[in-house]
Design a protein around this motif. Structure first.
Motif, PDB file in Angstrom:
ATOM      1  N   ILE A   1       0.844  -1.205   0.000  1.00 19.76           N
ATOM      2  CA  ILE A   1       0.000   0.000   0.000  1.00 19.76           C
ATOM      3  C   ILE A   1       0.871   1.244   0.000  1.00 19.76           C
ATOM      4  N   ARG A   2       1.929   1.248   0.791  1.00 22.26           N
ATOM      5  CA  ARG A   2       2.826   2.421   0.843  1.00 22.26           C
ATOM      6  C   ARG A   2       3.471   2.700  -0.514  1.00 22.26           C
ATOM      7  N   GLN A   3       3.793   1.647  -1.251  1.00 19.12           N
ATOM      8  CA  GLN A   3       4.507   1.799  -2.515  1.00 19.12           C
ATOM      9  C   GLN A   3       3.588   2.049  -3.713  1.00 19.12           C
ATOM     10  N   CYS A   4       2.292   2.003  -3.536  1.00 25.22           N
ATOM     11  CA  CYS A   4       1.371   2.049  -4.679  1.00 25.22           C
ATOM     12  C   CYS A   4       1.303   3.409  -5.359  1.00 25.22           C
ATOM     13  N   GLY A   5       1.627   4.476  -4.656  1.00 21.34           N
ATOM     14  CA  GLY A   5       1.575   5.799  -5.265  1.00 21.34           C
ATOM     15  C   GLY A   5       0.198   6.448  -5.207  1.00 21.34           C
ATOM     16  N   MET A   6      -0.775   5.766  -4.642  1.00 29.10           N
ATOM     17  CA  MET A   6      -2.116   6.329  -4.496  1.00 29.10           C
ATOM     18  C   MET A   6      -2.254   6.933  -3.103  1.00 29.10           C
ATOM     19  N   THR A   7      -3.086   7.948  -2.998  1.00 29.56           N
ATOM     20  CA  THR A   7      -3.385   8.478  -1.670  1.00 29.56           C
ATOM     21  C   THR A   7      -4.345   7.517  -0.975  1.00 29.56           C
TER      22      THR A   7
END
Length: 69
Positions: A15-21
């Protein structure tokens, strides 16, 4: 033996690496931003259907999250 902690670590890192807020991810999953925050911090695990959708949205293999690879 696979532990819940290992699964949580892989999930939170993905989740941290996904680039989405958190807000964008919450909308895509149809959950609250607070729920995504709990997933990200490891305080809560998603339901199986939500986990499947999360893997699809993040383009990650569920086997990776579930420590099968």
């Amino acid at each position: 033996m696979i532990t819940l902690t290992q699964i949580q670590l892989r999930l939170t890192e993905s989740i941290r690496q996904c680039g989405m807020t958190q807000t964008e991810l919450a909308k895509a999953l149809n959950v609250s931003q607070q729920t995504v925050s709990c997933y990200k911090s490891g305080k809560k695990m998603p339901a199986l259907d939500t986990l499947a959708n999360l893997c699809k949205i993040l383009d990650i293999d569920a086997n990776y999250i579930l420590c099968q690879e």
